[in-house]
Design a protein around this motif. Sequence first.
Motif, PDB file in Angstrom:
ATOM      1  N   GLN A 222       0.920  -1.408  -0.227  1.00  0.00           N
ATOM      2  CA  GLN A 222      -0.204  -0.211  -0.139  1.00  0.00           C
ATOM      3  C   GLN A 222       1.031   1.411   0.246  1.00  0.00           C
ATOM      4  N   LEU A 223       1.602   1.494   0.491  1.00  0.00           N
ATOM      5  CA  LEU A 223       2.647   2.335   1.192  1.00  0.00           C
ATOM      6  C   LEU A 223       3.879   2.227  -0.788  1.00  0.00           C
ATOM      7  N   ALA A 224       3.640   1.525  -0.942  1.00  0.00           N
ATOM      8  CA  ALA A 224       4.434   1.951  -2.503  1.00  0.00           C
ATOM      9  C   ALA A 224       3.901   2.149  -3.362  1.00  0.00           C
ATOM     10  N   TYR A 225       2.659   1.888  -3.515  1.00  0.00           N
ATOM     11  CA  TYR A 225       1.555   2.442  -4.107  1.00  0.00           C
ATOM     12  C   TYR A 225       1.003   3.507  -4.432  1.00  0.00           C
ATOM     13  N   LEU A 226       1.318   4.076  -2.682  1.00  0.00           N
ATOM     14  CA  LEU A 226       0.410   5.412  -2.676  1.00  0.00           C
ATOM     15  C   LEU A 226       1.574   6.252  -3.381  1.00  0.00           C
ATOM     16  N   ILE A 227       2.755   5.602  -2.864  1.00  0.00           N
ATOM     17  CA  ILE A 227       3.606   6.976  -3.469  1.00  0.00           C
ATOM     18  C   ILE A 227       3.966   7.089  -4.923  1.00  0.00           C
ATOM     19  N   THR A 228       4.321   5.919  -5.533  1.00  0.00           N
ATOM     20  CA  THR A 228       4.544   5.881  -7.020  1.00  0.00           C
ATOM     21  C   THR A 228       3.278   6.073  -7.886  1.00  0.00           C
ATOM     22  N   HIS A 229       2.383   6.333  -7.044  1.00  0.00           N
ATOM     23  CA  HIS A 229       0.807   6.435  -8.050  1.00  0.00           C
ATOM     24  C   HIS A 229       0.098   7.146  -7.233  1.00  0.00           C
TER      25      HIS A 229
ATOM     26  N   SER B  13      10.529  -2.710   9.249  1.00  0.00           N
ATOM     27  CA  SER B  13      10.810  -3.419   9.631  1.00  0.00           C
ATOM     28  C   SER B  13       9.983  -4.127  10.411  1.00  0.00           C
ATOM     29  N   SER B  14       8.588  -4.127  10.847  1.00  0.00           N
ATOM     30  CA  SER B  14       7.405  -5.041  11.714  1.00  0.00           C
ATOM     31  C   SER B  14       7.490  -5.860  11.389  1.00  0.00           C
ATOM     32  N   ASP B  15       7.243  -6.188  10.241  1.00  0.00           N
ATOM     33  CA  ASP B  15       6.675  -7.439   9.340  1.00  0.00           C
ATOM     34  C   ASP B  15       7.550  -8.984   9.753  1.00  0.00           C
ATOM     35  N   PRO B  16       7.949  -9.626  10.352  1.00  0.00           N
ATOM     36  CA  PRO B  16       9.175 -10.852  10.100  1.00  0.00           C
ATOM     37  C   PRO B  16       9.299 -11.690   9.235  1.00  0.00           C
ATOM     38  N   HIS B  17       8.014 -11.723   8.858  1.00  0.00           N
ATOM     39  CA  HIS B  17       7.814 -12.648   7.402  1.00  0.00           C
ATOM     40  C   HIS B  17       7.841 -11.815   6.221  1.00  0.00           C
ATOM     41  N   ILE B  18       7.866 -10.778   5.825  1.00  0.00           N
ATOM     42  CA  ILE B  18       8.385 -10.324   4.898  1.00  0.00           C
ATOM     43  C   ILE B  18       8.942 -10.602   3.952  1.00  0.00           C
ATOM     44  N   ASP B  19       9.224 -10.551   3.044  1.00  0.00           N
ATOM     45  CA  ASP B  19      10.098 -11.005   1.786  1.00  0.00           C
ATOM     46  C   ASP B  19      11.186  -9.802   1.341  1.00  0.00           C
ATOM     47  N   ARG B  20      12.859 -10.104   1.731  1.00  0.00           N
ATOM     48  CA  ARG B  20      13.217  -8.912   1.872  1.00  0.00           C
ATOM     49  C   ARG B  20      13.866  -8.515   0.559  1.00  0.00           C
ATOM     50  N   THR B  21      14.067  -9.168  -0.223  1.00  0.00           N
ATOM     51  CA  THR B  21      14.489  -8.922  -1.409  1.00  0.00           C
ATOM     52  C   THR B  21      13.054  -7.921  -2.531  1.00  0.00           C
ATOM     53  N   ASP B  22      12.019  -8.991  -2.383  1.00  0.00           N
ATOM     54  CA  ASP B  22      10.351  -7.579  -2.822  1.00  0.00           C
ATOM     55  C   ASP B  22      10.224  -6.646  -1.748  1.00  0.00           C
ATOM     56  N   ALA B  23      10.620  -6.521  -0.709  1.00  0.00           N
ATOM     57  CA  ALA B  23      11.283  -5.048   0.280  1.00  0.00           C
ATOM     58  C   ALA B  23      11.916  -4.647   0.044  1.00  0.00           C
ATOM     59  N   LYS B  24      13.119  -4.541  -0.595  1.00  0.00           N
ATOM     60  CA  LYS B  24      14.152  -4.153  -0.937  1.00  0.00           C
ATOM     61  C   LYS B  24      13.897  -3.303  -2.725  1.00  0.00           C
ATOM     62  N   ASN B  25      13.363  -4.198  -3.165  1.00  0.00           N
ATOM     63  CA  ASN B  25      12.893  -3.622  -4.784  1.00  0.00           C
ATOM     64  C   ASN B  25      12.027  -2.635  -4.125  1.00  0.00           C
ATOM     65  N   LEU B  26      10.698  -2.457  -3.374  1.00  0.00           N
ATOM     66  CA  LEU B  26      10.021  -1.277  -2.884  1.00  0.00           C
ATOM     67  C   LEU B  26      10.512  -0.809  -2.227  1.00  0.00           C
ATOM     68  N   VAL B  27      10.902  -0.492  -1.633  1.00  0.00           N
ATOM     69  CA  VAL B  27      12.061   0.586  -1.207  1.00  0.00           C
ATOM     70  C   VAL B  27      13.145   1.577  -2.205  1.00  0.00           C
ATOM     71  N   LYS B  28      13.122   0.985  -3.113  1.00  0.00           N
ATOM     72  CA  LYS B  28      14.285   1.355  -4.456  1.00  0.00           C
ATOM     73  C   LYS B  28      13.239   2.815  -5.440  1.00  0.00           C
ATOM     74  N   GLU B  29      11.898   1.655  -5.695  1.00  0.00           N
ATOM     75  CA  GLU B  29      10.674   2.298  -6.235  1.00  0.00           C
ATOM     76  C   GLU B  29      10.573   3.132  -5.421  1.00  0.00           C
TER      77      GLU B  29
END
Length: 243
Positions: A108-115, A143-159
Amino acid sequence: STNRRKNTRLTFDIKKIDSLLTLNSCKGSLCIIGEQRYTQLLIDRLCVHTLLPRRYGGIGQDYSKIIVIDAGNCTDVYQYVDFCRQYGLEINKVLRNVVVSRVFTIYQLAYLITHDLPKIIEKFSTDNKVLIIVVYDLLHLFSSDPHIDRTDAKNLVKEISNSLRKLSKDWFVIVSFTHSNRQYTKPLITVFDKCIKITNTIDSSIVMRIDINSPNRVLKRKDINYDRSIRLSDREILLVPTR
Protein backbone atom coordinates in the motif's frame (compact mmCIF):
# COMPACT_ATOMS: atom_id res chain seq x y z
CA SER A 1 2.79 33.85 -8.44
CA THR A 2 5.47 31.15 -8.47
CA ASN A 3 7.77 33.70 -6.79
CA ARG A 4 5.95 32.98 -3.54
CA ARG A 5 7.24 29.43 -3.70
CA LYS A 6 10.72 30.25 -4.96
CA ASN A 7 11.44 32.98 -2.45
CA THR A 8 10.09 31.32 0.67
CA ARG A 9 12.21 29.49 3.18
CA LEU A 10 10.83 26.71 5.37
CA THR A 11 11.93 26.80 9.01
CA PHE A 12 11.41 24.95 12.27
CA ASP A 13 11.38 28.22 14.23
CA ILE A 14 14.28 26.76 16.23
CA LYS A 15 17.33 29.01 15.87
CA LYS A 16 19.92 26.29 16.43
CA ILE A 17 18.57 24.34 13.45
CA ASP A 18 17.45 27.19 11.19
CA SER A 19 20.84 28.90 11.37
CA LEU A 20 22.40 25.81 9.78
CA LEU A 21 19.69 24.60 7.40
CA THR A 22 18.28 26.44 4.40
CA LEU A 23 15.13 24.71 3.18
CA ASN A 24 13.59 26.00 -0.03
CA SER A 25 9.81 25.69 -0.17
CA CYS A 26 9.92 25.30 -3.96
CA LYS A 27 11.82 22.01 -4.03
CA GLY A 28 14.30 19.84 -2.16
CA SER A 29 14.32 17.09 0.42
CA LEU A 30 15.16 16.45 4.04
CA CYS A 31 15.30 13.25 6.04
CA ILE A 32 15.19 13.13 9.82
CA ILE A 33 16.58 9.92 11.30
CA GLY A 34 16.23 8.87 14.92
CA GLU A 35 13.81 8.13 17.73
CA GLN A 36 10.26 8.41 16.41
CA ARG A 37 9.04 10.84 19.08
CA TYR A 38 11.63 13.46 18.16
CA THR A 39 11.59 13.02 14.40
CA GLN A 40 7.83 13.46 14.49
CA LEU A 41 7.95 16.50 16.79
CA LEU A 42 10.37 18.28 14.46
CA ILE A 43 8.24 17.58 11.39
CA ASP A 44 5.03 18.64 13.17
CA ARG A 45 6.65 21.89 14.23
CA LEU A 46 7.92 22.70 10.74
CA CYS A 47 4.49 21.98 9.25
CA VAL A 48 2.55 24.15 11.70
CA HIS A 49 5.10 26.97 11.40
CA THR A 50 4.68 26.86 7.62
CA LEU A 51 0.98 27.65 8.07
CA LEU A 52 1.73 30.89 9.94
CA PRO A 53 1.22 34.17 8.02
CA ARG A 54 4.27 35.41 6.10
CA ARG A 55 4.81 38.30 8.51
CA TYR A 56 5.50 35.72 11.23
CA GLY A 57 7.87 33.63 9.13
CA GLY A 58 5.41 31.18 7.62
CA ILE A 59 3.78 30.89 4.20
CA GLY A 60 0.14 31.23 5.18
CA GLN A 61 -2.80 28.86 5.24
CA ASP A 62 -4.15 30.12 1.92
CA TYR A 63 -0.88 29.38 0.15
CA SER A 64 0.25 26.07 1.63
CA LYS A 65 -0.93 22.52 2.05
CA ILE A 66 0.65 19.67 4.01
CA ILE A 67 0.26 16.23 2.39
CA VAL A 68 1.02 13.52 4.93
CA ILE A 69 1.62 9.81 4.44
CA ASP A 70 1.58 8.01 7.78
CA ALA A 71 3.58 4.81 7.36
CA GLY A 72 3.96 4.19 11.10
CA ASN A 73 0.39 4.79 12.29
CA CYS A 74 1.80 7.62 14.38
CA THR A 75 0.13 10.88 13.27
CA ASP A 76 -0.38 12.98 16.41
CA VAL A 77 -3.22 15.45 15.89
CA TYR A 78 -2.88 16.61 19.50
CA GLN A 79 0.69 17.77 18.88
CA TYR A 80 -0.47 19.78 15.87
CA VAL A 81 -3.19 21.29 18.06
CA ASP A 82 -0.66 22.14 20.78
CA PHE A 83 1.63 23.97 18.34
CA CYS A 84 -1.41 25.72 16.82
CA ARG A 85 -2.47 27.00 20.24
CA GLN A 86 1.02 28.25 21.02
CA TYR A 87 1.09 30.19 17.75
CA GLY A 88 -2.47 31.44 18.19
CA LEU A 89 -3.70 29.76 15.02
CA GLU A 90 -7.28 28.67 14.41
CA ILE A 91 -7.08 24.91 14.95
CA ASN A 92 -9.83 23.74 12.58
CA LYS A 93 -8.51 25.90 9.77
CA VAL A 94 -4.99 24.52 10.22
CA LEU A 95 -6.17 20.92 10.27
CA ARG A 96 -8.09 21.48 7.02
CA ASN A 97 -4.72 22.24 5.43
CA VAL A 98 -3.29 18.88 6.47
CA VAL A 99 -4.25 15.91 4.28
CA VAL A 100 -3.41 12.55 5.89
CA SER A 101 -3.27 9.11 4.25
CA ARG A 102 -2.52 6.01 6.31
CA VAL A 103 -1.10 2.75 4.98
CA PHE A 104 -0.85 -0.65 6.62
CA THR A 105 1.31 -2.75 4.29
CA ILE A 106 4.53 -2.10 2.36
CA TYR A 107 2.60 -2.64 -0.88
CA GLN A 108 0.00 0.00 0.00
CA LEU A 109 2.84 2.36 0.89
CA ALA A 110 4.70 1.80 -2.37
CA TYR A 111 1.52 2.16 -4.45
CA LEU A 112 0.48 5.32 -2.64
CA ILE A 113 3.85 7.02 -3.15
CA THR A 114 4.48 5.88 -6.72
CA HIS A 115 0.94 6.10 -8.15
CA ASP A 116 -1.52 7.98 -5.94
CA LEU A 117 0.69 10.72 -4.53
CA PRO A 118 1.32 12.46 -7.89
CA LYS A 119 -2.47 12.58 -8.41
CA ILE A 120 -3.02 14.03 -4.93
CA ILE A 121 -0.35 16.65 -5.61
CA GLU A 122 -1.97 17.55 -8.93
CA LYS A 123 -5.30 18.03 -7.18
CA PHE A 124 -3.93 20.58 -4.69
CA SER A 125 -1.16 22.24 -6.68
CA THR A 126 -1.39 25.71 -8.18
CA ASP A 127 1.29 28.13 -9.34
CA ASN A 128 1.48 29.88 -5.98
CA LYS A 129 0.71 26.96 -3.66
CA VAL A 130 3.47 25.50 -1.48
CA LEU A 131 3.02 21.78 -0.96
CA ILE A 132 5.01 19.96 1.69
CA ILE A 133 5.11 16.19 1.22
CA VAL A 134 5.59 14.41 4.57
CA VAL A 135 6.20 10.70 5.12
CA TYR A 136 6.24 9.70 8.79
CA ASP A 137 8.31 6.65 9.78
CA LEU A 138 8.78 5.52 6.19
CA LEU A 139 10.49 2.20 7.00
CA HIS A 140 8.34 1.10 9.94
CA LEU A 141 6.31 -1.41 7.94
CA PHE A 142 9.45 -2.90 6.41
CA SER A 143 10.97 -3.73 9.78
CA SER A 144 7.81 -4.63 11.74
CA ASP A 145 6.80 -7.65 9.64
CA PRO A 146 9.02 -10.68 10.44
CA HIS A 147 7.69 -12.61 7.43
CA ILE A 148 8.49 -10.01 4.83
CA ASP A 149 10.28 -11.07 1.66
CA ARG A 150 13.59 -9.17 1.89
CA THR A 151 14.24 -9.06 -1.85
CA ASP A 152 10.73 -7.84 -2.55
CA ALA A 153 11.03 -5.26 0.21
CA LYS A 154 14.34 -3.89 -1.09
CA ASN A 155 12.86 -3.52 -4.58
CA LEU A 156 9.91 -1.59 -3.16
CA VAL A 157 12.27 0.71 -1.22
CA LYS A 158 14.08 1.44 -4.50
CA GLU A 159 10.78 2.26 -6.22
CA ILE A 160 9.79 4.55 -3.35
CA SER A 161 13.22 6.21 -3.40
CA ASN A 162 13.00 6.92 -7.12
CA SER A 163 9.53 8.42 -6.74
CA LEU A 164 10.56 10.65 -3.83
CA ARG A 165 13.58 11.87 -5.80
CA LYS A 166 11.35 12.86 -8.73
CA LEU A 167 8.87 14.63 -6.45
CA SER A 168 11.64 16.60 -4.72
CA LYS A 169 12.53 18.29 -8.02
CA ASP A 170 9.24 20.23 -7.89
CA TRP A 171 8.12 20.09 -4.25
CA PHE A 172 9.59 19.89 -0.76
CA VAL A 173 9.75 16.35 0.63
CA ILE A 174 10.45 15.55 4.28
CA VAL A 175 10.73 11.97 5.52
CA SER A 176 11.47 10.35 8.87
CA PHE A 177 12.70 6.91 9.83
CA THR A 178 14.63 5.29 12.67
CA HIS A 179 18.22 4.09 13.02
CA SER A 180 17.04 0.47 13.24
CA ASN A 181 16.25 0.18 9.52
CA ARG A 182 19.83 0.06 8.22
CA GLN A 183 19.25 -2.75 5.72
CA TYR A 184 16.86 -0.53 3.77
CA THR A 185 18.46 2.88 4.19
CA LYS A 186 21.22 2.62 1.58
CA PRO A 187 19.09 3.31 -1.54
CA LEU A 188 16.88 5.69 0.41
CA ILE A 189 19.49 7.98 1.95
CA THR A 190 20.84 9.04 -1.45
CA VAL A 191 17.52 10.74 -2.22
CA PHE A 192 17.93 13.55 0.29
CA ASP A 193 19.73 16.87 -0.07
CA LYS A 194 19.93 17.38 3.68
CA CYS A 195 19.75 15.15 6.72
CA ILE A 196 19.21 15.55 10.46
CA LYS A 197 20.41 12.56 12.46
CA ILE A 198 19.32 12.37 16.08
CA THR A 199 22.27 10.50 17.50
CA ASN A 200 21.24 10.06 21.14
CA THR A 201 19.15 11.39 23.98
CA ILE A 202 20.67 12.72 27.21
CA ASP A 203 18.77 14.00 30.25
CA SER A 204 15.57 15.07 28.46
CA SER A 205 17.50 16.54 25.55
CA ILE A 206 18.60 15.28 22.18
CA VAL A 207 21.88 15.48 20.32
CA MET A 208 21.52 15.80 16.57
CA ARG A 209 23.90 15.99 13.65
CA ILE A 210 22.98 18.14 10.68
CA ASP A 211 24.46 17.04 7.38
CA ILE A 212 24.08 19.47 4.47
CA ASN A 213 26.10 17.47 1.99
CA SER A 214 23.95 16.32 -0.91
CA PRO A 215 24.56 12.61 -1.51
CA ASN A 216 23.56 13.13 -5.15
CA ARG A 217 26.54 15.29 -6.03
CA VAL A 218 29.21 13.57 -8.09
CA LEU A 219 31.97 15.95 -7.02
CA LYS A 220 32.22 16.15 -3.26
CA ARG A 221 34.24 19.23 -2.42
CA LYS A 222 34.87 20.43 1.10
CA ASP A 223 32.83 23.57 0.58
CA ILE A 224 29.61 21.62 -0.02
CA ASN A 225 30.02 19.27 2.93
CA TYR A 226 28.70 20.47 6.23
CA ASP A 227 28.42 18.40 9.37
CA ARG A 228 27.53 20.02 12.67
CA SER A 229 26.30 18.65 15.97
CA ILE A 230 23.86 20.57 18.16
CA ARG A 231 22.00 19.83 21.37
CA LEU A 232 18.34 20.68 21.98
CA SER A 233 16.29 20.35 25.14
CA ASP A 234 12.74 19.02 25.09
CA ARG A 235 11.64 22.54 26.01
CA GLU A 236 13.28 24.04 22.90
CA ILE A 237 11.41 21.57 20.70
CA LEU A 238 8.03 21.66 22.44
CA LEU A 239 7.73 25.40 23.18
CA VAL A 240 7.73 28.02 20.44
CA PRO A 241 9.57 31.33 20.98
CA THR A 242 7.55 34.17 22.45
CA ARG A 243 6.91 37.04 20.04
